[in-house]
Design a protein around this motif. Structure first.
Motif, PDB file in Angstrom:
ATOM      1  N   ALA A   1      23.358   8.298 -37.010  1.00  0.00           N
ATOM      2  CA  ALA A   1      22.591   7.069 -36.790  1.00  0.00           C
ATOM      3  C   ALA A   1      23.423   5.988 -36.108  1.00  0.00           C
ATOM      4  N   LYS A   2      24.695   5.893 -36.482  1.00  0.00           N
ATOM      5  CA  LYS A   2      25.569   4.869 -35.907  1.00  0.00           C
ATOM      6  C   LYS A   2      25.897   5.159 -34.446  1.00  0.00           C
ATOM      7  N   ARG A   3      25.874   6.428 -34.063  1.00  0.00           N
ATOM      8  CA  ARG A   3      26.251   6.809 -32.704  1.00  0.00           C
ATOM      9  C   ARG A   3      25.074   6.857 -31.741  1.00  0.00           C
ATOM     10  N   MET A   4      23.868   6.981 -32.278  1.00  0.00           N
ATOM     11  CA  MET A   4      22.685   7.139 -31.437  1.00  0.00           C
ATOM     12  C   MET A   4      22.305   5.852 -30.721  1.00  0.00           C
ATOM     13  N   ALA A   5      21.665   6.018 -29.583  1.00  0.00           N
ATOM     14  CA  ALA A   5      21.010   4.904 -28.910  1.00  0.00           C
ATOM     15  C   ALA A   5      19.559   4.927 -29.369  1.00  0.00           C
ATOM     16  N   GLY A   6      19.177   3.952 -30.181  1.00  0.00           N
ATOM     17  CA  GLY A   6      17.826   3.942 -30.721  1.00  0.00           C
ATOM     18  C   GLY A   6      17.826   4.263 -32.205  1.00  0.00           C
ATOM     19  N   PRO A   7      16.669   4.153 -32.850  1.00  0.00           N
ATOM     20  CA  PRO A   7      16.579   4.378 -34.297  1.00  0.00           C
ATOM     21  C   PRO A   7      16.742   5.842 -34.675  1.00  0.00           C
TER      22      PRO A   7
ATOM     23  N   PRO B   1      12.462  10.783 -36.909  1.00  0.00           N
ATOM     24  CA  PRO B   1      12.080  12.074 -36.337  1.00  0.00           C
ATOM     25  C   PRO B   1      11.639  12.010 -34.880  1.00  0.00           C
ATOM     26  N   SER B   2      10.826  11.018 -34.525  1.00  0.00           N
ATOM     27  CA  SER B   2      10.330  10.942 -33.157  1.00  0.00           C
ATOM     28  C   SER B   2      11.451  10.698 -32.154  1.00  0.00           C
ATOM     29  N   THR B   3      12.336   9.754 -32.456  1.00  0.00           N
ATOM     30  CA  THR B   3      13.445   9.446 -31.540  1.00  0.00           C
ATOM     31  C   THR B   3      14.386  10.624 -31.401  1.00  0.00           C
ATOM     32  N   VAL B   4      14.732  11.250 -32.523  1.00  0.00           N
ATOM     33  CA  VAL B   4      15.639  12.409 -32.481  1.00  0.00           C
ATOM     34  C   VAL B   4      14.987  13.574 -31.744  1.00  0.00           C
ATOM     35  N   ALA B   5      13.711  13.788 -31.981  1.00  0.00           N
ATOM     36  CA  ALA B   5      13.006  14.900 -31.347  1.00  0.00           C
ATOM     37  C   ALA B   5      13.007  14.780 -29.823  1.00  0.00           C
ATOM     38  N   HIS B   6      12.907  13.550 -29.319  1.00  0.00           N
ATOM     39  CA  HIS B   6      12.819  13.342 -27.869  1.00  0.00           C
ATOM     40  C   HIS B   6      14.149  12.918 -27.238  1.00  0.00           C
ATOM     41  N   TYR B   7      15.212  12.945 -28.010  1.00  0.00           N
ATOM     42  CA  TYR B   7      16.535  12.581 -27.495  1.00  0.00           C
ATOM     43  C   TYR B   7      16.998  13.651 -26.504  1.00  0.00           C
ATOM     44  N   ASP B   8      17.702  13.219 -25.472  1.00  0.00           N
ATOM     45  CA  ASP B   8      18.241  14.187 -24.517  1.00  0.00           C
ATOM     46  C   ASP B   8      19.140  15.180 -25.252  1.00  0.00           C
ATOM     47  N   PRO B   9      18.874  16.484 -25.159  1.00  0.00           N
ATOM     48  CA  PRO B   9      19.629  17.476 -25.932  1.00  0.00           C
ATOM     49  C   PRO B   9      21.136  17.424 -25.712  1.00  0.00           C
ATOM     50  N   ASP B  10      21.562  17.280 -24.472  1.00  0.00           N
ATOM     51  CA  ASP B  10      22.998  17.228 -24.196  1.00  0.00           C
ATOM     52  C   ASP B  10      23.628  15.975 -24.804  1.00  0.00           C
ATOM     53  N   ALA B  11      22.922  14.857 -24.705  1.00  0.00           N
ATOM     54  CA  ALA B  11      23.427  13.614 -25.282  1.00  0.00           C
ATOM     55  C   ALA B  11      23.477  13.711 -26.806  1.00  0.00           C
ATOM     56  N   PHE B  12      22.495  14.414 -27.385  1.00  0.00           N
ATOM     57  CA  PHE B  12      22.483  14.541 -28.842  1.00  0.00           C
ATOM     58  C   PHE B  12      23.618  15.437 -29.323  1.00  0.00           C
ATOM     59  N   VAL B  13      23.961  16.445 -28.544  1.00  0.00           N
ATOM     60  CA  VAL B  13      25.132  17.270 -28.889  1.00  0.00           C
ATOM     61  C   VAL B  13      26.379  16.399 -28.940  1.00  0.00           C
TER      62      VAL B  13
ATOM     63  N   LEU C   1      14.134  20.408 -36.328  1.00  0.00           N
ATOM     64  CA  LEU C   1      13.577  19.864 -37.558  1.00  0.00           C
ATOM     65  C   LEU C   1      12.809  18.572 -37.274  1.00  0.00           C
ATOM     66  N   ALA C   2      13.400  17.700 -36.476  1.00  0.00           N
ATOM     67  CA  ALA C   2      12.758  16.431 -36.141  1.00  0.00           C
ATOM     68  C   ALA C   2      11.428  16.654 -35.410  1.00  0.00           C
ATOM     69  N   LYS C   3      11.386  17.618 -34.507  1.00  0.00           N
ATOM     70  CA  LYS C   3      10.151  17.918 -33.776  1.00  0.00           C
ATOM     71  C   LYS C   3       9.071  18.408 -34.737  1.00  0.00           C
ATOM     72  N   HIS C   4       9.451  19.231 -35.693  1.00  0.00           N
ATOM     73  CA  HIS C   4       8.493  19.722 -36.691  1.00  0.00           C
ATOM     74  C   HIS C   4       7.912  18.562 -37.491  1.00  0.00           C
ATOM     75  N   LEU C   5       8.768  17.663 -37.937  1.00  0.00           N
ATOM     76  CA  LEU C   5       8.308  16.516 -38.720  1.00  0.00           C
ATOM     77  C   LEU C   5       7.444  15.576 -37.875  1.00  0.00           C
ATOM     78  N   ASP C   6       7.808  15.427 -36.627  1.00  0.00           N
ATOM     79  CA  ASP C   6       7.055  14.556 -35.729  1.00  0.00           C
ATOM     80  C   ASP C   6       5.661  15.121 -35.470  1.00  0.00           C
ATOM     81  N   GLU C   7       5.576  16.436 -35.274  1.00  0.00           N
ATOM     82  CA  GLU C   7       4.305  17.065 -34.930  1.00  0.00           C
ATOM     83  C   GLU C   7       3.421  17.310 -36.149  1.00  0.00           C
ATOM     84  N   GLU C   8       4.021  17.724 -37.264  1.00  0.00           N
ATOM     85  CA  GLU C   8       3.239  18.114 -38.435  1.00  0.00           C
ATOM     86  C   GLU C   8       2.968  16.961 -39.400  1.00  0.00           C
TER      87      GLU C   8
END
Length: 206
Positions: A51-57, A60-72, A95-102
């Protein structure tokens, strides 16, 4: 964020990490996801580091749509949140995508309306990265520490729902209980090693 309870959890043994786990169901699920092949408290300290390193909150929605390479890069640090940062970054996003969608991005929706322990176990077992054992432990954690106790929750979480046991993260409430849980896990590993070693000895001797 949906609150899980008023009293603070002590899973990461770090004030800022435990504060986040106590108020954010998504963080708690991510910590549980990370809890493999690294020390338990390091796993549950992972969400606050991410959370401290991410750009944005951190939701689940933010993590799900985060750029995969940037999230790595976020998970890799340094320091790395997990010993396998690339694989775990992908699992967290899945996991985040599942929570966002379901569940519309509401992680607590997993348990807010469950009618039975079996229903809760089924929902958790359907989460990406949650096997049967991890799902049972999380049912026990919800029941023992967060007072999420649908009918039959102890039975659904066996053997981790047992009262007075020190078998998993569900039983960690302070440093002393963490030590007891770690001792139990070490004992279980020794038992498993002996079970594996016996057939090998028989084969060599036979």
């Amino acid at each position: 964020m949906t609150s899980t309870r008023s009293k603070k959890l002590c899973l990461a043994q770090q004030p800022d990490a435990d504060e986040m786990l106590s108020r954010d169901p998504f963080a708690l699920l991510v910590g549980m996801l990370l809890d493999q092949q690294i020390p338990m408290e390091r796993a549950f300290a992972g969400p606050v580091a991410i959370a401290k390193r991410m750009a944005g909150p951190f939701d689940p929605s933010t993590v799900a749509h985060y750029d995969p390479d940037a999230f790595v890069e976020v998970v890799a640090g340094p320091p790395a949140v997990h010993r396998f940062p690339t694989a775990m970054a992908a699992r967290i996003q899945t996991l985040a995508k599942h929570l966002d969608e379901e569940y519309g991005g509401n992680a607590s929706g997993l348990w807010s309306d469950v009618k039975s322990g079996d229903d809760l176990l089924a929902r958790l077992s359907a989460l990406p990265g949650f096997g049967a054992q991890k799902a049972k432990i999380f049912v026990a954690l919800l029941g023992k520490q967060l007072k999420v106790r649908p009918r039959g929750w102890r039975e659904a979480s066996e053997p981790y729902g047992e009262d007075g046991a020190y078998k998993s993260v569900a039983d960690v409430i302070d440093v002393a209980s963490l030590v007891k849980v770690r001792q139990f896990k070490q004992e279980q590993q020794l038992v498993q090693q002996r079970v594996v070693a016996r057939p090998l000895r028989r084969t060599r001797n036979g």
